[in-house]
Design an enzyme around this catalytic site. Structure first.
Site, PDB file in Angstrom:
ATOM      1  N   ASN A 118      35.208  48.180  48.130  1.00 22.76           N
ATOM      2  CA  ASN A 118      35.542  47.983  46.909  1.00 22.76           C
ATOM      3  C   ASN A 118      36.298  49.269  46.242  1.00 22.76           C
ATOM      4  O   ASN A 118      36.164  50.268  46.569  1.00 22.76           O
ATOM      5  CB  ASN A 118      34.253  47.393  45.930  1.00 22.76           C
ATOM      6  CG  ASN A 118      33.061  48.602  46.122  1.00 22.76           C
ATOM      7  OD1 ASN A 118      32.848  49.149  47.311  1.00 22.76           O
ATOM      8  ND2 ASN A 118      32.297  48.520  45.348  1.00 22.76           N
ATOM      9  N   ASN A 177      38.073  50.904  38.846  1.00 24.76           N
ATOM     10  CA  ASN A 177      39.090  51.417  38.253  1.00 24.76           C
ATOM     11  C   ASN A 177      38.447  51.881  36.799  1.00 24.76           C
ATOM     12  O   ASN A 177      37.435  51.198  36.282  1.00 24.76           O
ATOM     13  CB  ASN A 177      40.224  50.003  38.121  1.00 24.76           C
ATOM     14  CG  ASN A 177      41.447  50.720  37.305  1.00 24.76           C
ATOM     15  OD1 ASN A 177      41.490  50.964  35.915  1.00 24.76           O
ATOM     16  ND2 ASN A 177      42.406  51.058  37.874  1.00 24.76           N
ATOM     17  N   ALA A 178      38.933  52.753  36.212  1.00 29.50           N
ATOM     18  CA  ALA A 178      38.474  53.206  34.710  1.00 29.50           C
ATOM     19  C   ALA A 178      38.367  51.945  33.745  1.00 29.50           C
ATOM     20  O   ALA A 178      37.716  51.837  32.884  1.00 29.50           O
ATOM     21  CB  ALA A 178      39.163  54.344  34.424  1.00 29.50           C
ATOM     22  N   TYR A 182      37.625  48.782  33.879  1.00 32.84           N
ATOM     23  CA  TYR A 182      36.604  48.173  34.998  1.00 32.84           C
ATOM     24  C   TYR A 182      37.149  46.884  35.424  1.00 32.84           C
ATOM     25  O   TYR A 182      37.245  46.644  36.651  1.00 32.84           O
ATOM     26  CB  TYR A 182      35.578  47.681  34.356  1.00 32.84           C
ATOM     27  CG  TYR A 182      34.408  49.082  34.064  1.00 32.84           C
ATOM     28  CD1 TYR A 182      34.860  50.230  34.254  1.00 32.84           C
ATOM     29  CD2 TYR A 182      33.158  48.961  33.904  1.00 32.84           C
ATOM     30  CE1 TYR A 182      34.021  51.410  33.921  1.00 32.84           C
ATOM     31  CE2 TYR A 182      32.311  49.858  33.571  1.00 32.84           C
ATOM     32  CZ  TYR A 182      32.947  51.330  33.795  1.00 32.84           C
ATOM     33  OH  TYR A 182      31.987  52.382  33.583  1.00 32.84           O
ATOM     34  N   CYS A 188      36.698  43.785  44.526  1.00 33.03           N
ATOM     35  CA  CYS A 188      35.614  43.873  45.387  1.00 33.03           C
ATOM     36  C   CYS A 188      36.250  43.900  46.919  1.00 33.03           C
ATOM     37  O   CYS A 188      37.372  43.484  47.129  1.00 33.03           O
ATOM     38  CB  CYS A 188      35.088  42.358  45.297  1.00 33.03           C
ATOM     39  SG  CYS A 188      34.067  41.988  43.866  1.00 33.03           S
ATOM     40  N   GLU A 218      35.593  42.287  49.594  1.00 31.20           N
ATOM     41  CA  GLU A 218      35.844  41.072  50.165  1.00 31.20           C
ATOM     42  C   GLU A 218      37.372  40.627  49.967  1.00 31.20           C
ATOM     43  O   GLU A 218      38.084  40.432  50.887  1.00 31.20           O
ATOM     44  CB  GLU A 218      35.122  39.922  49.877  1.00 31.20           C
ATOM     45  CG  GLU A 218      33.315  40.269  50.231  1.00 31.20           C
ATOM     46  CD  GLU A 218      32.623  40.728  49.137  1.00 31.20           C
ATOM     47  OE1 GLU A 218      33.521  41.383  48.517  1.00 31.20           O
ATOM     48  OE2 GLU A 218      31.651  40.064  48.724  1.00 31.20           O
ATOM     49  N   CYS A 248      35.000  36.022  44.977  1.00 30.51           N
ATOM     50  CA  CYS A 248      35.297  36.280  46.293  1.00 30.51           C
ATOM     51  C   CYS A 248      35.059  34.990  47.279  1.00 30.51           C
ATOM     52  O   CYS A 248      35.845  34.698  47.953  1.00 30.51           O
ATOM     53  CB  CYS A 248      34.451  37.345  46.686  1.00 30.51           C
ATOM     54  SG  CYS A 248      34.898  39.024  46.221  1.00 30.51           S
TER      55      CYS A 248
HETATM   56  N1  THU Z   1      31.536  44.084  44.715  1.00 30.83           N
HETATM   57  C1  THU Z   1      32.013  43.691  45.703  1.00 30.83           C
HETATM   58  O1  THU Z   1      32.652  44.512  46.318  1.00 30.83           O
HETATM   59  N2  THU Z   1      31.643  42.584  46.425  1.00 30.83           N
HETATM   60  C2  THU Z   1      31.006  41.565  45.744  1.00 30.83           C
HETATM   61  O2  THU Z   1      31.163  40.219  46.192  1.00 30.83           O
HETATM   62  C3  THU Z   1      30.171  42.028  44.665  1.00 30.83           C
HETATM   63  C4  THU Z   1      30.410  42.979  43.852  1.00 30.83           C
HETATM   64  C5  THU Z   1      31.762  45.578  43.930  1.00 30.83           C
HETATM   65  C6  THU Z   1      32.377  45.370  42.586  1.00 30.83           C
HETATM   66  C7  THU Z   1      31.934  46.685  42.004  1.00 30.83           C
HETATM   67  O3  THU Z   1      32.793  47.729  42.540  1.00 30.83           O
HETATM   68  C8  THU Z   1      30.723  46.863  42.555  1.00 30.83           C
HETATM   69  O4  THU Z   1      30.522  45.832  43.688  1.00 30.83           O
HETATM   70  C9  THU Z   1      29.647  46.635  41.684  1.00 30.83           C
HETATM   71  O5  THU Z   1      29.626  45.419  41.156  1.00 30.83           O
END
Ligand code: THU
Length: 161
Positions: A63, A66-67, A69, A74, A76, A116
């Protein structure tokens, strides 16, 4: 009278790494390593994803926050978009996902978010072959979904456009 539509989803629950195939184990270990690369200064929630392509190529993503948000991405989708940019014509054989908190070493259940799942569904539809998804589950277990379709029933695809 309204009829009922029952959807049956079968998920394999694997008790430990020992129950994974060699390829699944490799992919999950790569996902676990990829979580270390996460850029997650805001959530401190590190997510790692790994893909196995049809020729055995392994691909990883983490993941990227970024500032501002919503501009982050993610793990995936980071892996899937990079994979498609570098190998646009290769089929995906497996997606693995895991997560952990920065302050802890143990891995946590990693359930892909809706966006995702939608992106996974796009590539599954494109390759016309199911993509199994291996998820880190609770208590060191793993969940193996046999296809993205199982994670996202009633999906929106290009056929609906
Ligand atoms: N996040 C993922 O990378 N994959 C997901 O399927 C759910 C959430 C990340 C996004 C964010 O950087 C952090 O988890 C908290 O939500």
């Amino acid at each position: 009278m309204a009829s009922e539509l029952n959807i049956n989803i079968c998920i394999d629950v694997l008790d430990s790494m020992d129950e994974l195939s060699e390829q699944e184990r490799q992919a999950m270990e790569l996902a676990q390593q990829a979580a270390n690369d996460a850029y997650a200064p805001y959530s401190n929630f590190l997510v790692g994803s790994a893909l196995v392509l049809e020729d055995g190529t392994l691909f990883k993503g983490s993941n990227q926050e970024n500032a501002a948000y919503p501009s982050g991405l993610c793990a995936e989708r980071t892996a899937l978009f990079a994979m498609s940019a570098y190998h646009p014509n290769k089929k995906i054989k497996l997606i693995a996902v895991t997560a952990r908190r920065r302050s802890e070493q143990h891995f946590l259940p990693a359930m892909p978010c809706g966006a995702c799942r939608q992106v996974m569904a796009e590539y599954e539809h494109k390759q016309q072959e199911p993509i199994p998804v291996l998820l880190q589950g609770p208590e060191g277990k793993f969940y193996r979904c046999r296809s993205v379709g199982d994670l996202l029933p009633f999906q929106f695809t290009k056929d609906h456009l």
